[in-house]
Design an enzyme around this catalytic site. Sequence first.
Site, PDB file in Angstrom:
ATOM      1  N   HIS A  82      45.221  40.944  27.049  1.00  0.00           N
ATOM      2  CA  HIS A  82      44.424  39.830  27.572  1.00  0.00           C
ATOM      3  C   HIS A  82      43.481  39.343  26.484  1.00  0.00           C
ATOM      4  O   HIS A  82      42.839  40.146  25.806  1.00  0.00           O
ATOM      5  CB  HIS A  82      43.608  40.289  28.788  1.00  0.00           C
ATOM      6  N   ASP A 161      38.569  37.046  43.619  1.00  0.00           N
ATOM      7  CA  ASP A 161      38.099  36.443  42.363  1.00  0.00           C
ATOM      8  C   ASP A 161      37.992  34.924  42.500  1.00  0.00           C
ATOM      9  O   ASP A 161      37.089  34.307  41.946  1.00  0.00           O
ATOM     10  CB  ASP A 161      39.018  36.808  41.203  1.00  0.00           C
ATOM     11  N   ARG A 168      30.236  31.694  41.288  1.00  0.00           N
ATOM     12  CA  ARG A 168      29.535  31.971  40.022  1.00  0.00           C
ATOM     13  C   ARG A 168      29.427  30.704  39.186  1.00  0.00           C
ATOM     14  O   ARG A 168      28.404  30.451  38.540  1.00  0.00           O
ATOM     15  CB  ARG A 168      30.287  33.064  39.231  1.00  0.00           C
ATOM     16  N   SER A 183      36.095  40.601  37.053  1.00  0.00           N
ATOM     17  CA  SER A 183      36.996  39.464  37.267  1.00  0.00           C
ATOM     18  C   SER A 183      38.259  39.617  36.409  1.00  0.00           C
ATOM     19  O   SER A 183      39.391  39.492  36.890  1.00  0.00           O
ATOM     20  CB  SER A 183      36.236  38.175  36.919  1.00  0.00           C
ATOM     21  N   LYS A 187      42.286  41.346  37.872  1.00  0.00           N
ATOM     22  CA  LYS A 187      43.534  40.569  37.778  1.00  0.00           C
ATOM     23  C   LYS A 187      44.567  41.294  36.915  1.00  0.00           C
ATOM     24  O   LYS A 187      45.764  41.245  37.177  1.00  0.00           O
ATOM     25  CB  LYS A 187      43.228  39.170  37.239  1.00  0.00           C
TER      26      LYS A 187
HETATM   27  N1  URA Z   1      37.664  35.022  32.562  1.00  0.00           N
HETATM   28  C1  URA Z   1      37.861  35.517  33.802  1.00  0.00           C
HETATM   29  O1  URA Z   1      38.995  35.734  34.224  1.00  0.00           O
HETATM   30  N2  URA Z   1      36.781  35.780  34.560  1.00  0.00           N
HETATM   31  C2  URA Z   1      35.513  35.559  34.147  1.00  0.00           C
HETATM   32  O2  URA Z   1      34.593  35.826  34.882  1.00  0.00           O
HETATM   33  C3  URA Z   1      35.335  35.036  32.855  1.00  0.00           C
HETATM   34  C4  URA Z   1      36.424  34.779  32.077  1.00  0.00           C
END
Ligand code: URA
Length: 434
Positions: A82, A161, A168, A183, A187
């Site tokens: 990622h 999320d 947020r 977050s 995922k």
């Molecule tokens: N990328 C994400 O997936 N979540 C965040 O909170 C910030 C960047």
Amino acid sequence: MLMAEVIRRKRDGGELTPATISEIIAGVVGGGVPDYQAAALLMAVYFRGLTDAELVAWTQAMLHSGDVFDLSHLPGGKVDKHSTGGVGDKISIPLAPLVAACGVKVPMISGRGLGHTGGTLDKLESIPGFRTDLPSARFVEGVATIGTCMIGQTESIVPADKRLYALRDVTGTIESIPLIAASILSKKLAEGISGLVLDVKVGSGAFMKTRERALGLARTLVGLGNRSGVKTVAYLTDMNEPIGWAVGNALEIEESIEVLRGEGPADTVDLVVTLGGRMLVLGGATGAQADGEARIRGAIADGSGLEVFRRMVAFQGGDVGVVDDFGRLPRASASVDVVAPVGGTVQAIDCEGIGLAALVLGGGRRTKEDAIDPAVGLRMRVRLGAEVKAGEPLATLLVNDVSKVPEATALVRDAYIIGEAPVSAGPRVLEVVE
Ligand code: URA
């Protein structure tokens, strides 16, 4: 659970139990926790942070708010990568097929880009016919038979999320490191992976502008990943100039294929080799980073990575012909050079400006609803430390709407800082957090 009491406890620096956190997240998804209370709690977390135990519980609750892939029936390691996102960051596209070609499976679920250029999904979708919305069973079949498959986030993966991120975004709480970590990791954990390599970008054009913040995020992510049972390593990498020469969706597909053909830019190839080597270590294909890197270079040299890419494109409905004929990718109708206003040495490149230029041309989106033009973007012509003469090209804009050229030109020209001092680009990898 009395939500007002929970908010007070967090506001005053108290610790929430895993059971309370799981009730909160269930309430956020199910509607039992109204937005105003969720937002107040997010602000309390922003100021007070989360303890290690709270962060694990928060992430697990988010993860289990939706579907979680189980790939345990597939033999061997399942490792993903990622990136926190950078300008010209096409690394995942050559990386996943190369790692798969070396025997480690890469189940990759990516997001779309907001701002700058598109995300991995947008880039892949510039290949005519390529589908990123495969059903779950087809995704698992792709990982099992080809070794990698790249799809998009669905409504049923970590729905918590979606709600929390939207809140947020409008309550000034995006920048909380524990909330970012939960977050991102929730995922990734939903993919059913056993290992994860994180590329945390630092610099202009990166989500984390300072090395200190990037390191804070990297350490939090690595601690959280490992405590969640996934072997996790983070690379802190420099984002003070774009990755490779191409910035834009179809343009980055071309450059990714060039990497797989062994014709890619050295900086891009090096990053693919470093991250890929580590993915092979985490996936159990080798015990040593140097051997992992050699295998990735081998999969470039013998064409096996390119072959996996071809199979993945075909499996996902894309036109495999693009691999041998870039003319089958979307093409911009015009190209315009941006030239150096003065001669000298390139001292700095403001990546944010370069990313914004691609966005202005239509290569990125300002809101989730914006459509992307896959053909447009820019090709960098000079890099950090290069000598340029006045009037020589700094970059070439690939354009469909010529009315955007003046704004994009100004952004690119301003992004290049030209001066007298000699400059050499530093290393791309700044630090490894294990
Ligand atoms: N990328 C994400 O997936 N979540 C965040 O909170 C910030 C960047």
